[in-house]
Design an enzyme around this catalytic site. Structure first.
Site, short mmCIF file in Angstrom:
data_model
loop_
_atom_site.label_atom_id
_atom_site.label_comp_id
_atom_site.label_asym_id
_atom_site.label_seq_id
_atom_site.Cartn_x
_atom_site.Cartn_y
_atom_site.Cartn_z
N GLY A 7 0.92 -1.29 0.08
CA GLY A 7 -0.02 -0.05 0.05
C GLY A 7 0.81 1.19 -0.05
O GLY A 7 1.35 1.88 1.11
N LYS A 193 -9.98 7.35 17.96
CA LYS A 193 -9.96 7.67 16.48
C LYS A 193 -11.21 7.28 16.01
O LYS A 193 -11.76 7.95 14.84
CB LYS A 193 -8.76 6.94 16.14
N ASN A 197 -13.37 9.89 13.65
CA ASN A 197 -13.61 9.19 12.51
C ASN A 197 -15.17 9.09 12.13
O ASN A 197 -15.77 9.62 10.87
CB ASN A 197 -12.57 8.38 11.85
N ASN A 201 -16.36 11.86 9.45
CA ASN A 201 -16.13 11.45 8.12
C ASN A 201 -17.24 11.32 7.22
O ASN A 201 -17.45 11.97 6.18
CB ASN A 201 -15.24 10.42 8.23
N SER A 268 -11.21 12.10 4.75
CA SER A 268 -10.69 11.18 3.81
C SER A 268 -11.94 10.53 3.19
O SER A 268 -11.82 10.18 1.98
CB SER A 268 -9.67 10.30 4.50
N1 LIG Z 1 -3.59 9.99 4.84
C1 LIG Z 1 -3.65 10.18 6.27
O1 LIG Z 1 -3.45 11.14 6.72
C2 LIG Z 1 -4.02 9.09 7.12
C3 LIG Z 1 -4.62 8.00 6.84
N2 LIG Z 1 -4.85 6.90 7.64
C4 LIG Z 1 -5.42 5.63 6.88
O2 LIG Z 1 -4.14 4.97 6.45
C5 LIG Z 1 -4.63 3.89 5.48
C6 LIG Z 1 -3.85 4.44 4.47
O3 LIG Z 1 -4.26 5.72 3.89
P1 LIG Z 1 -3.39 6.69 2.76
O4 LIG Z 1 -2.07 6.25 2.48
O5 LIG Z 1 -4.20 8.03 3.01
O6 LIG Z 1 -4.33 6.18 1.32
P2 LIG Z 1 -3.78 6.22 -0.09
O7 LIG Z 1 -5.02 5.99 -1.17
O8 LIG Z 1 -2.95 7.39 -0.17
O9 LIG Z 1 -2.70 5.01 -0.33
C7 LIG Z 1 -3.32 3.65 -0.73
C8 LIG Z 1 -2.36 2.84 -1.38
O10 LIG Z 1 -2.77 1.49 -1.37
C9 LIG Z 1 -2.40 1.06 -2.71
N3 LIG Z 1 -3.50 0.01 -2.92
C10 LIG Z 1 -4.78 0.05 -3.51
N4 LIG Z 1 -5.49 -1.15 -3.55
C11 LIG Z 1 -4.22 -2.18 -3.15
C12 LIG Z 1 -4.26 -3.53 -3.13
N5 LIG Z 1 -5.32 -4.16 -3.49
N6 LIG Z 1 -3.20 -4.03 -2.69
C13 LIG Z 1 -2.21 -3.40 -2.30
N7 LIG Z 1 -2.14 -1.83 -2.37
C14 LIG Z 1 -3.14 -1.42 -2.55
C15 LIG Z 1 -3.03 2.34 -3.59
O11 LIG Z 1 -2.43 2.24 -4.83
P3 LIG Z 1 -2.24 3.05 -5.75
O12 LIG Z 1 -0.49 3.65 -5.55
O13 LIG Z 1 -2.34 2.92 -7.22
O14 LIG Z 1 -2.97 4.43 -5.59
C16 LIG Z 1 -2.32 3.20 -2.80
O15 LIG Z 1 -0.89 3.37 -3.05
C17 LIG Z 1 -6.27 4.15 5.36
O16 LIG Z 1 -6.66 3.09 6.15
C18 LIG Z 1 -6.39 5.78 6.06
O17 LIG Z 1 -7.52 5.93 6.58
C19 LIG Z 1 -4.80 7.10 8.94
C20 LIG Z 1 -4.41 8.31 9.41
C21 LIG Z 1 -3.97 9.29 8.54
C1 LIG Z 2 -6.44 12.69 8.06
C2 LIG Z 2 -7.15 12.60 9.28
C3 LIG Z 2 -6.23 12.08 10.40
C4 LIG Z 2 -8.18 13.93 9.69
O1 LIG Z 2 -7.76 14.48 10.90
C5 LIG Z 2 -8.13 11.60 9.28
O2 LIG Z 2 -8.24 10.52 9.84
C6 LIG Z 2 -9.32 11.24 8.01
O3 LIG Z 2 -9.41 12.33 7.40
O4 LIG Z 2 -9.84 9.95 7.92
#
Ligand SMILES: NC(=O)C1=CN([C@@H]2O[C@H](COP(=O)(O)OP(=O)(O)OC[C@H]3O[C@@H](n4cnc5c(N)ncnc54)[C@H](OP(=O)(O)O)[C@@H]3O)[C@@H](O)[C@H]2O)C=CC1
Ligand SMILES: CC(C)(CO)C(=O)C(=O)O
Length: 316
Positions: A7, A193, A197, A201, A268
């Site tokens: 991911g 959290k 959320n 959200n 998100s």
């Molecule tokens: N962003 C934030 O600030 C925060 C996020 N989170 C949580 O973290 C998690 C990740 O979020 P975030 O990084 O923002 O999400 P993103 O959409 O930025 O990244 C998700 C990644 O997963 C990849 N992906 C999609 N499907 C698959 C699969 N089947 N197998 C492997 N990889 C896959 C995507 O591919 P591709 O590169 O092609 O898009 C992408 O690189 C979520 O649960 C989110 O709620 C928690 C706190 C803060």
């Molecule tokens: C990015 C963050 C931490 C918001 O504060 C989040 O949890 C969301 O948007 O789902």
């Protein structure tokens, strides 16, 4: 220590670059397009704290499990959206030869119970979770920007397992500039959290407004109060606990501190709907509903909110 990030999005590249900065041996499993961008331009962490930039030769990128050698990884960090957990857990099981003995899976996602799909295939001593409230975005496919920091990243278990072997991961992330700690009370923090959320959200996505805007009228406030009260009823009926004793205690902190601190943020879930991709509603309010069924609690407002998001998603 060999670490695989599955991911490679905002969080995955954010954590991967943090670990690379401490000389960990980091590999990414990414979609073809993202892998291509990483192989061409390397990976970067920008935004708050120290910036890091790594050349393609500093790490490995795979776009398929077939490219990975046997016995490669001690740690797997899962940082996709939770909607991919069914797929990722199944593929990781089918390809478990890439894991070393005594491997650890660390799930770095929002929601509660994200270890469950993995526990269909792996032991409780092999699957751990993180609570992340650091904000990351991905301005380019190969770049993670740290946008918000409030509290340390927390690592722990939802299965009452020993967590000491997670310490080197926490230490490296901390040394990279983002505080990261172990906790014996991960469920408390993940429910904290969840409260935030699940309340903000979906409603922000349905009404197309920021977190702050939701507190500006009595109707959306009444809905949020009801979501919070229902989640507290579920927590009380379950074996879990959170950081506040009652819904009223939480509401005070929620309206006076948590929402004002993130007033202009679009959730998100809102961003997923704008991108027309499936949201993480099943592991947010959907999880509340599952537990409510298990413990016989009425969560009518969560159900309505859940159905509204599902109705929007059904158009994608
Ligand atoms: N962003 C934030 O600030 C925060 C996020 N989170 C949580 O973290 C998690 C990740 O979020 P975030 O990084 O923002 O999400 P993103 O959409 O930025 O990244 C998700 C990644 O997963 C990849 N992906 C999609 N499907 C698959 C699969 N089947 N197998 C492997 N990889 C896959 C995507 O591919 P591709 O590169 O092609 O898009 C992408 O690189 C979520 O649960 C989110 O709620 C928690 C706190 C803060
Ligand atoms: C990015 C963050 C931490 C918001 O504060 C989040 O949890 C969301 O948007 O789902």
């Amino acid at each position: 220590m060999n670490i695989l990030i599955i991911g490679s999005g905002s969080v995955g590249i954010g954590l991967g670059t943090s670990l690379l900065s401490q000389n960990a041996n980091v590999s990414f499993l990414a979609s073809e397009k993202t892998a291509e961008a990483m192989r061409k331009n390397g990976v970067e962490r920008t935004g708050l704290f120290k910036h890091y930039s790594f050349k393609p030769e500093d790490f490995t990128v795979y776009d398929s499990y077939t490219q990975i050698k046997e016995n490669s990884f001690d740690f797997v960090l899962v940082s996709s959206k939770t909607t991919a957990n069914d797929d990722i857990s199944r593929k990781l099981d089918e390809n478990r030869h890439i894991l070393k003995d005594n491997f650890t899976i660390l799930i770095c996602q929002n929601g509660f119970g994200n270890d469950e799909p993995f526990l269909r295939f792996f032991k409780t001593s092999e699957v751990y979770c993180a609570r992340i409230i650091t904000g990351f975005t991905r301005p380019k496919r190969n770049v993670s920007e740290v946008t918000v920091y409030t509290e340390p990243i927390l690592l722990g278990t939802l299965q009452n397992e020993d967590i000491n072997h997670l310490q080197p991961i926490a230490d490296m992330i901390t040394a990279s500039g983002i505080n990261c700690e172990l906790t014996q009370d991960l469920d408390k923090y993940l429910w904290a959290k969840m409260l935030y959320n699940c309340t903000l959200n979906p409603l922000g996505a349905i009404l197309d407004v920021t977190y702050g805007k939701l507190t500006e009228n009595e109707y959306s406030k009444a809905l949020m109060d009801s979501i919070i009260e229902e989640i507290f009823s579920v927590i009380e009926a379950s074996p879990y606990t959170t950081l506040w004793d009652s819904a009223d205690d939480y509401k005070k902190v929620f309206y006076s501190k948590l929402v004002p601190d993130t007033y202009n943020h679009y959730s998100s879930t809102h961003q997923d709907i704008k991108r027309k991709i499936r949201t993480e509603i099943d592991t947010l309010n959907g999880k509340v509903i599952d537990l409510a069924e298990k413990y016989d609690v009425d969560v009518e407002t969560n159900r309505i909110i859940y159905k509204l998001i599902k109705a929007i998603e059904s158009e994608f």
